[in-house]
Write a protein that holds these residues in place. Structure first.
Motif, PDB file in Angstrom:
ATOM      1  N   GLY A   1      27.675 -55.232 -30.711  1.00 22.92           N
ATOM      2  CA  GLY A   1      28.180 -55.678 -29.450  1.00 22.92           C
ATOM      3  C   GLY A   1      28.079 -57.178 -29.243  1.00 22.92           C
ATOM      4  N   TYR A   2      27.929 -57.958 -30.329  1.00 25.37           N
ATOM      5  CA  TYR A   2      27.765 -59.410 -30.181  1.00 25.37           C
ATOM      6  C   TYR A   2      28.953 -60.214 -30.702  1.00 25.37           C
ATOM      7  CZ  TYR A   2      22.990 -58.365 -28.914  1.00 25.37           C
ATOM      8  OH  TYR A   2      21.874 -57.888 -28.278  1.00 25.37           O
ATOM      9  N   GLY A   3      30.094 -59.574 -30.840  1.00 27.23           N
ATOM     10  CA  GLY A   3      31.299 -60.309 -31.210  1.00 27.23           C
ATOM     11  C   GLY A   3      31.762 -61.152 -30.025  1.00 27.23           C
ATOM     12  N   MET A   4      32.625 -62.121 -30.299  1.00 28.42           N
ATOM     13  CA  MET A   4      33.137 -63.021 -29.257  1.00 28.42           C
ATOM     14  C   MET A   4      34.635 -62.805 -29.074  1.00 28.42           C
ATOM     15  SD  MET A   4      30.922 -65.270 -28.137  1.00 28.42           S
ATOM     16  CE  MET A   4      29.204 -65.393 -28.528  1.00 28.42           C
ATOM     17  N   ARG A   5      35.055 -62.809 -27.823  1.00 30.54           N
ATOM     18  CA  ARG A   5      36.486 -62.701 -27.538  1.00 30.54           C
ATOM     19  C   ARG A   5      37.167 -64.017 -27.900  1.00 30.54           C
ATOM     20  NH1 ARG A   5      37.904 -59.760 -22.035  1.00 30.54           N
ATOM     21  NH2 ARG A   5      39.452 -61.403 -22.216  1.00 30.54           N
ATOM     22  N   VAL A   6      38.378 -63.908 -28.463  1.00 26.64           N
ATOM     23  CA  VAL A   6      39.067 -65.124 -28.888  1.00 26.64           C
ATOM     24  C   VAL A   6      39.483 -65.992 -27.706  1.00 26.64           C
ATOM     25  CG1 VAL A   6      39.833 -64.224 -31.110  1.00 26.64           C
ATOM     26  CG2 VAL A   6      41.316 -63.974 -29.137  1.00 26.64           C
ATOM     27  N   ASP A   7      39.757 -65.401 -26.561  1.00 23.44           N
ATOM     28  CA  ASP A   7      40.112 -66.241 -25.407  1.00 23.44           C
ATOM     29  C   ASP A   7      38.931 -67.116 -24.983  1.00 23.44           C
ATOM     30  OD1 ASP A   7      38.697 -64.035 -24.374  1.00 23.44           O
ATOM     31  OD2 ASP A   7      40.107 -63.689 -22.727  1.00 23.44           O
ATOM     32  N   PHE A   8      37.709 -66.600 -25.122  1.00 24.61           N
ATOM     33  CA  PHE A   8      36.524 -67.403 -24.823  1.00 24.61           C
ATOM     34  C   PHE A   8      36.362 -68.526 -25.844  1.00 24.61           C
ATOM     35  CE2 PHE A   8      32.056 -68.275 -25.802  1.00 24.61           C
ATOM     36  CZ  PHE A   8      31.654 -68.817 -24.599  1.00 24.61           C
ATOM     37  N   LEU A   9      36.505 -68.201 -27.132  1.00 24.22           N
ATOM     38  CA  LEU A   9      36.367 -69.226 -28.172  1.00 24.22           C
ATOM     39  C   LEU A   9      37.402 -70.333 -27.995  1.00 24.22           C
ATOM     40  CD1 LEU A   9      35.749 -66.964 -31.292  1.00 24.22           C
ATOM     41  CD2 LEU A   9      34.073 -68.358 -30.063  1.00 24.22           C
ATOM     42  N   LEU A  10      38.605 -69.946 -27.657  1.00 26.23           N
ATOM     43  CA  LEU A  10      39.676 -70.917 -27.443  1.00 26.23           C
ATOM     44  C   LEU A  10      39.374 -71.793 -26.220  1.00 26.23           C
ATOM     45  CD1 LEU A  10      42.392 -71.743 -28.653  1.00 26.23           C
ATOM     46  CD2 LEU A  10      43.479 -70.084 -27.141  1.00 26.23           C
ATOM     47  N   ALA A  11      38.965 -71.182 -25.126  1.00 21.12           N
ATOM     48  CA  ALA A  11      38.643 -71.947 -23.910  1.00 21.12           C
ATOM     49  C   ALA A  11      37.470 -72.890 -24.150  1.00 21.12           C
ATOM     50  CB  ALA A  11      38.334 -70.981 -22.763  1.00 21.12           C
ATOM     51  N   LEU A  12      36.436 -72.414 -24.843  1.00 18.86           N
ATOM     52  CA  LEU A  12      35.274 -73.245 -25.162  1.00 18.86           C
ATOM     53  C   LEU A  12      35.684 -74.445 -26.020  1.00 18.86           C
ATOM     54  CD1 LEU A  12      32.071 -73.336 -25.065  1.00 18.86           C
ATOM     55  CD2 LEU A  12      32.184 -72.240 -27.307  1.00 18.86           C
ATOM     56  N   THR A  13      36.521 -74.184 -26.999  1.00 21.67           N
ATOM     57  CA  THR A  13      36.961 -75.235 -27.915  1.00 21.67           C
ATOM     58  C   THR A  13      37.782 -76.302 -27.189  1.00 21.67           C
ATOM     59  OG1 THR A  13      36.911 -73.652 -29.730  1.00 21.67           O
ATOM     60  CG2 THR A  13      38.172 -75.669 -30.093  1.00 21.67           C
ATOM     61  N   PHE A  14      38.664 -75.862 -26.295  1.00 25.22           N
ATOM     62  CA  PHE A  14      39.435 -76.824 -25.498  1.00 25.22           C
ATOM     63  C   PHE A  14      38.523 -77.589 -24.532  1.00 25.22           C
ATOM     64  CE2 PHE A  14      43.530 -74.632 -26.451  1.00 25.22           C
ATOM     65  CZ  PHE A  14      44.278 -75.765 -26.762  1.00 25.22           C
ATOM     66  N   ALA A  15      37.672 -76.872 -23.819  1.00 25.55           N
ATOM     67  CA  ALA A  15      36.834 -77.488 -22.784  1.00 25.55           C
ATOM     68  C   ALA A  15      35.887 -78.543 -23.357  1.00 25.55           C
ATOM     69  CB  ALA A  15      36.034 -76.414 -22.050  1.00 25.55           C
ATOM     70  N   LEU A  16      35.343 -78.271 -24.527  1.00 25.42           N
ATOM     71  CA  LEU A  16      34.374 -79.196 -25.122  1.00 25.42           C
ATOM     72  C   LEU A  16      34.957 -80.051 -26.242  1.00 25.42           C
ATOM     73  CD1 LEU A  16      31.269 -76.828 -25.200  1.00 25.42           C
ATOM     74  CD2 LEU A  16      31.918 -78.507 -23.453  1.00 25.42           C
ATOM     75  N   GLU A  17      36.264 -79.926 -26.431  1.00 26.36           N
ATOM     76  CA  GLU A  17      36.976 -80.698 -27.459  1.00 26.36           C
ATOM     77  C   GLU A  17      36.294 -80.585 -28.822  1.00 26.36           C
ATOM     78  OE1 GLU A  17      37.828 -84.667 -26.105  1.00 26.36           O
ATOM     79  OE2 GLU A  17      38.617 -83.932 -24.193  1.00 26.36           O
ATOM     80  N   LEU A  18      36.140 -79.346 -29.268  1.00 27.49           N
ATOM     81  CA  LEU A  18      35.439 -79.053 -30.521  1.00 27.49           C
ATOM     82  C   LEU A  18      36.355 -78.967 -31.731  1.00 27.49           C
ATOM     83  CD1 LEU A  18      33.118 -76.214 -29.149  1.00 27.49           C
ATOM     84  CD2 LEU A  18      32.533 -78.618 -29.489  1.00 27.49           C
TER      85      LEU A  18
END
Length: 86
Positions: A1-18
């Motif tokens: 149950g510790y997988g990550m949703r891709v919409d979260f990864l995408l939002a995090l990457t945009f928000a923090l410019e990763l």
């Protein structure tokens, strides 16, 4: 149950410019500092992250020296925004 949703990864990457960060840099400078104050828990167990986790439907292997943005782009490729990756 510790997988990550891709919409979260995408939002995090945009928000923090990763996009240009190396995967190891994301761990060293984002994940570790965020979890150390919480008893070194899993990143997925953080209160702000937990709603975006679940049982993984896709497993992804990656290079620690590869660009984080490339990994996120691959996770999103052809995906429903609710896809959960490990």
């Amino acid at each position: 149950g510790y997988g990550m949703r891709v919409d979260f990864l995408l939002a995090l990457t945009f928000a923090l410019e990763l996009w240009e960060w190396k995967t190891w840099e994301v761990v060293q400078y984002l994940v570790k500092p965020a979890t150390e104050g919480e008893g070194r828990c899993r990143f997925a167990e953080l209160e702000a992250v937990w709603p975006f986790t679940g049982a993984a439907t896709i497993f992804m292997s990656h290079c620690w020296g590869g660009q984080w943005g490339d990994l996120v782009a691959a996770a999103c490729c052809g995906a429903d925004t609710g896809r959960v990756v490990w």
